[in-house]
Design an enzyme around this catalytic site. Structure first.
Site, PDB file in Angstrom:
ATOM      1  CB  THR A 194       5.138 -32.237  59.984  1.00 22.24           C
ATOM      2  OG1 THR A 194       5.135 -33.351  60.850  1.00 22.24           O
ATOM      3  CG2 THR A 194       3.543 -31.938  59.703  1.00 22.24           C
ATOM      4  N   GLY A 195       8.029 -32.386  58.793  1.00 20.46           N
ATOM      5  CA  GLY A 195       9.441 -32.824  59.215  1.00 20.46           C
ATOM      6  C   GLY A 195      10.018 -33.792  57.978  1.00 20.46           C
ATOM      7  CB  ALA A 196       8.531 -34.537  54.864  1.00 22.01           C
ATOM      8  CB  SER A 206      16.459 -34.664  57.764  1.00 18.22           C
ATOM      9  OG  SER A 206      16.017 -33.852  58.897  1.00 18.22           O
ATOM     10  N   GLY A 207      15.775 -37.574  58.640  1.00 23.54           N
ATOM     11  CA  GLY A 207      15.503 -38.427  59.867  1.00 23.54           C
ATOM     12  C   GLY A 207      14.269 -39.198  59.258  1.00 23.54           C
ATOM     13  CE1 TYR A 266      12.088 -34.660  71.654  1.00 21.24           C
ATOM     14  CE2 TYR A 266      12.390 -36.438  73.146  1.00 21.24           C
ATOM     15  CZ  TYR A 266      12.009 -35.917  71.825  1.00 21.24           C
ATOM     16  OH  TYR A 266      12.043 -36.918  70.856  1.00 21.24           O
TER      17      TYR A 266
END
Length: 297
Positions: A16-18, A20-21, A174
């Site tokens: 997941t979140g693939a 960027s970063g 967070y």
């Protein structure tokens, strides 16, 4: 990070979140060792850009054609639909890397009534992982990697107000969500029980130079992130550590542990509270049910 690797050649790894970063860097690292990577992102244009990058890596490494799934992880209905699509893949899933994360300096409520950081950083991996357990069990010893943060050491669960409708502070929200990652992983291991073919790890990426924390406009919190990231590593450093957890034979049998750069660390004392972890699991189930429209409003 020494040790023999388990082969992920041709195995399905969901990241997941693939786009960027650390997420994109992790996807690239897994493609380099031959995995069939399925990335998850929420923007069609950025998904296409990341897909081109992964295809280039696959052409060099000989890995199978990568793929992408479009989903907004702040919405539990989209997470549930994503899980349903992924569960239908033949051969199961070998690795689920929950890398996606968000920081918001100001409180943002999702259309489902959730606080965005808690939704994306904790509830999305909670719902996606628990929904994919049968697919992971079919994956010949599936592995789940939950990316937390050293921010969890300062975190606490606000039991009376977990969605922080009162006295919101972005960094506290967070830290709470990152603490929840560790507690979820440990409770998942307990519920899976001994002999489970699924192993669960928590990855601490350390300080990485990414854009997270800089996307919400100017604020004291965003300035903190901007200053903090100056001393950070390339995203490739934590990505290599996450890929190591995905494939390392050395990590086998150490389910539920907290890792940074291939080295075990002791997580915070609150994260080791078994009763609190059970309570968080039940709270997470309740919040997901409500978001999915299956519980009382």
């Amino acid at each position: 990070m020494p040790g023999k690797d388990l082969s992920l050649v041709g195995k399905t790894c969901v990241v997941t979140g693939a786009t960027s970063g650390i997420g994109l860097a992790t996807a690239r690292a897994l493609v380099r060792i031959g995995a069939r990577v399925i990335g998850v992102g929420r923007d069609r244009g950025r998904d296409a850009e990341a897909m081109d990058i992964l295809r280039t890596e696959a052409a060099v490494s000989g890995a199978p054609e990568p793929g992408f799934e479009l989903a907004d992880l702040s919405l539990m209905r989209e997470v549930a639909a994503l899980a349903s699509r992924l569960a239908q893949r033949a051969g199961g899933i070998q690795v689920l890397a929950n890398v996606a994360g968000i920081f918001t300096a100001r409180r943002v409520a999702t259309p489902e009534g959730l606080e965005t950081q808690f939704a994306v950083n904790h509830l999305a991996p909670f719902l996606l992982t628990t929904s994919l357990l049968p697919a992971l069990a079919r994956g010949e010893g599936g592995r789940v990697i939950c990316v937390s943060s050293d921010s969890h050491y300062a975190g606490k669960i606000r039991w009376s107000d977990p969605l922080m409708e009162r006295r919101y502070f972005g960094l506290s929200a967070y830290a709470q969500s990152k603490l929840a990652n560790v507690m979820f992983a440990r409770e998942l291991v307990r519920r899976l029980g001994r002999g489970s073919p699924i192993e669960v790890y928590v990855a601490d990426p350390g300080l990485a130079n990414t854009d997270m924390g800089l996307k919400q406009g100017l604020s004291p919190s965003s300035l903190f992130w901007r200053l903090r990231r100056r001393g950070g590593t390339s995203p490739d450093v934590p990505a290599a550590a996450i890929a190591w957890l995905a494939a390392s034979e050395e990590a086998a049998g150490k389910s539920g542990r907290y890792w940074r750069n291939g080295i075990e660390k002791r997580p915070s004392r609150p994260s080791l509270d078994a009763e609190a972890a059970r309570r968080l699991w039940e709270l997470s189930e309740e919040l997901c049910r409500k978001a999915l429209g299956q519980g009382s409003p």
